[in-house]
Design a protein around this motif. Structure first.
Motif, mmCIF file in Angstrom:
data_model
loop_
_atom_site.group_PDB
_atom_site.id
_atom_site.type_symbol
_atom_site.label_atom_id
_atom_site.label_comp_id
_atom_site.label_asym_id
_atom_site.label_seq_id
_atom_site.Cartn_x
_atom_site.Cartn_y
_atom_site.Cartn_z
ATOM 1 N N ASP A 1 30.840 -38.293 10.917
ATOM 2 C CA ASP A 1 30.097 -37.687 12.028
ATOM 3 C C ASP A 1 28.606 -37.916 11.860
ATOM 4 O O ASP A 1 27.892 -38.201 12.831
ATOM 5 N N ARG A 2 28.113 -37.798 10.622
ATOM 6 C CA ARG A 2 26.686 -38.022 10.377
ATOM 7 C C ARG A 2 26.326 -39.473 10.635
ATOM 8 O O ARG A 2 25.303 -39.772 11.254
ATOM 9 N N ILE A 3 27.173 -40.383 10.157
ATOM 10 C CA ILE A 3 26.909 -41.807 10.358
ATOM 11 C C ILE A 3 26.920 -42.147 11.844
ATOM 12 O O ILE A 3 26.054 -42.869 12.342
ATOM 13 N N LEU A 4 27.901 -41.602 12.577
ATOM 14 C CA LEU A 4 27.987 -41.873 14.005
ATOM 15 C C LEU A 4 26.750 -41.356 14.729
ATOM 16 O O LEU A 4 26.172 -42.052 15.575
ATOM 17 N N GLY A 5 26.316 -40.145 14.369
ATOM 18 C CA GLY A 5 25.133 -39.570 15.003
ATOM 19 C C GLY A 5 23.905 -40.424 14.786
ATOM 20 O O GLY A 5 23.123 -40.672 15.706
ATOM 21 N N LEU A 6 23.726 -40.912 13.566
ATOM 22 C CA LEU A 6 22.565 -41.758 13.256
ATOM 23 C C LEU A 6 22.678 -43.108 13.943
ATOM 24 O O LEU A 6 21.684 -43.667 14.403
ATOM 25 N N GLU A 7 23.903 -43.616 14.018
ATOM 26 C CA GLU A 7 24.087 -44.937 14.605
ATOM 27 C C GLU A 7 23.791 -44.968 16.097
ATOM 28 O O GLU A 7 23.290 -45.958 16.624
ATOM 29 N N ILE A 8 24.087 -43.886 16.796
ATOM 30 C CA ILE A 8 23.855 -43.883 18.244
ATOM 31 C C ILE A 8 22.421 -43.522 18.599
ATOM 32 O O ILE A 8 22.076 -43.467 19.778
ATOM 33 N N GLY A 9 21.592 -43.260 17.575
ATOM 34 C CA GLY A 9 20.177 -43.096 17.870
ATOM 35 C C GLY A 9 19.501 -41.843 17.368
ATOM 36 O O GLY A 9 18.301 -41.673 17.558
ATOM 37 N N ALA A 10 20.237 -40.934 16.723
ATOM 38 C CA ALA A 10 19.590 -39.743 16.176
ATOM 39 C C ALA A 10 18.681 -40.140 15.015
ATOM 40 O O ALA A 10 18.966 -41.074 14.279
ATOM 41 N N ASN A 11 17.585 -39.414 14.860
ATOM 42 C CA ASN A 11 16.651 -39.684 13.764
ATOM 43 C C ASN A 11 16.968 -38.890 12.504
ATOM 44 O O ASN A 11 16.618 -39.288 11.403
ATOM 45 N N ASP A 12 17.631 -37.754 12.684
ATOM 46 C CA ASP A 12 17.905 -36.869 11.550
ATOM 47 C C ASP A 12 19.151 -36.055 11.883
ATOM 48 O O ASP A 12 19.569 -35.980 13.050
ATOM 49 N N TYR A 13 19.744 -35.429 10.854
ATOM 50 C CA TYR A 13 21.015 -34.739 11.023
ATOM 51 C C TYR A 13 21.018 -33.515 10.103
ATOM 52 O O TYR A 13 20.845 -33.659 8.901
ATOM 53 N N VAL A 14 21.193 -32.331 10.668
ATOM 54 C CA VAL A 14 21.178 -31.095 9.889
ATOM 55 C C VAL A 14 22.490 -30.342 10.127
ATOM 56 O O VAL A 14 22.885 -30.131 11.273
ATOM 57 N N CYS A 15 23.150 -29.973 9.044
ATOM 58 C CA CYS A 15 24.435 -29.283 9.156
ATOM 59 C C CYS A 15 24.257 -27.771 9.131
ATOM 60 O O CYS A 15 23.467 -27.238 8.349
ATOM 61 N N LYS A 16 24.995 -27.082 9.978
ATOM 62 C CA LYS A 16 25.004 -25.619 9.991
ATOM 63 C C LYS A 16 25.894 -25.108 8.872
ATOM 64 O O LYS A 16 26.905 -25.736 8.538
ATOM 65 N N PRO A 17 25.584 -23.945 8.313
ATOM 66 C CA PRO A 17 24.384 -23.139 8.587
ATOM 67 C C PRO A 17 23.160 -23.738 7.902
ATOM 68 O O PRO A 17 23.270 -24.301 6.817
ATOM 69 N N TYR A 18 22.012 -23.659 8.542
ATOM 70 C CA TYR A 18 20.789 -24.221 7.991
ATOM 71 C C TYR A 18 19.699 -23.158 8.008
ATOM 72 O O TYR A 18 19.786 -22.147 8.708
ATOM 73 N N SER A 19 18.669 -23.393 7.226
ATOM 74 C CA SER A 19 17.514 -22.503 7.213
ATOM 75 C C SER A 19 16.570 -22.880 8.350
ATOM 76 O O SER A 19 16.204 -24.056 8.481
ATOM 77 N N PRO A 20 16.167 -21.932 9.189
ATOM 78 C CA PRO A 20 15.180 -22.252 10.233
ATOM 79 C C PRO A 20 13.908 -22.848 9.652
ATOM 80 O O PRO A 20 13.284 -23.717 10.270
ATOM 81 N N ARG A 21 13.517 -22.405 8.455
ATOM 82 C CA ARG A 21 12.310 -22.961 7.836
ATOM 83 C C ARG A 21 12.500 -24.444 7.513
ATOM 84 O O ARG A 21 11.568 -25.243 7.650
ATOM 85 N N GLU A 22 13.706 -24.809 7.056
ATOM 86 C CA GLU A 22 13.968 -26.225 6.772
ATOM 87 C C GLU A 22 13.896 -27.037 8.062
ATOM 88 O O GLU A 22 13.334 -28.147 8.084
ATOM 89 N N LEU A 23 14.429 -26.494 9.139
ATOM 90 C CA LEU A 23 14.395 -27.211 10.408
ATOM 91 C C LEU A 23 12.963 -27.392 10.893
ATOM 92 O O LEU A 23 12.590 -28.456 11.401
#
Length: 223
Positions: free
Chosen positions: A88-110
């Protein structure tokens, strides 16, 4: 980058509002969208500096939204999702995403990731400097570095050895597999697909491996 405009596409309204609070602390303008069908019309009508894009949305999903945004815009896209599989991460990057963050994540990291892409966007465009370390199976660009598989490393080494030259699939097969095994064209295409996605992580500003219809592939950095 003060006064930047951030678009948050997230159907969980509590999470969207929490992100908005954190982002506004940086003096950024924040817009919220909760339905996938509303994203592209909004981007067509407004100047946006970064898009935080959830994948699982009512209406149009994030993957399709990202793919269609890339037809007309190079706005940085950070995908956010609970789907953590590598494919899923590879597909997201391949279609044009610049970055990929998995939930749950820290709002500060985002927020920190948004700052990275705002700084990147503000930098003057400079040619990529890609370095391949075949001993460590690593490729790097500046401070960014990723690990490669042996097959990916051999593919990249072969194409980088003669930039701009078009290599046929059979030539790439010979470079990757030295034991005479029979490998289909689809196998090479699959490896190239994964390699492209990995290179996007360290050099999101340009495509480094180019498909030449009916011929094969070439490695070429923009100037």
């Amino acid at each position: 980058m003060k006064n930047a405009r951030i678009l948050v596409v997230e159907d969980q309204e509590d999470l969207a509002n929490l992100l908005k609070d954190y982002l506004q602390q940086e003096q950024w303008q924040v817009d919220l969208i909760h339905h996938g069908d509303e994203v592209e019309p909004f981007i067509q009508q407004h100047m946006v500096d970064v898009v935080l894009l959830d994948i699982m949305l009512p209406g149009k999903n994030g993957m399709d939204i990202c793919r269609d945004i890339r037809k007309t815009s190079d706005v940085p896209i950070i995908m956010t999702t609970a789907r953590v599989d590598e494919i899923d991460r590879i597909l997201g990057l391949e279609i044009g995403a610049n970055d990929y963050v998995c939930k749950p994540y820290s709002p500060r990291e985002l927020v920190a990731r948004v700052k990275v892409w705002l700084r990147q966007k503000a930098k003057p465009c400079v040619p990529a400097v890609i370095e391949l370390n075949t001993d460590r199976l690593q490729v790097s660009c500046g401070d960014a570095r990723i690990e490669l598989t042996m097959v990916e490393c051999r593919l990249l080494e072969k194409m980088m050895s003669q930039p701009s030259r078009v290599f046929s699939r059979s030539q790439l097969m010979d470079a990757v597999y030295d034991d005479g095994r029979i490998v289909s064209d689809r196998t090479i295409d699959s490896h190239i697909k994964k390699l492209r996605a990995r290179l996007k992580i360290i050099q999101p500003e340009q495509e480094l491996i180019h498909a030449i219809y009916g011929c094969g592939y070439k490695y070429e950095e923009s100037r």
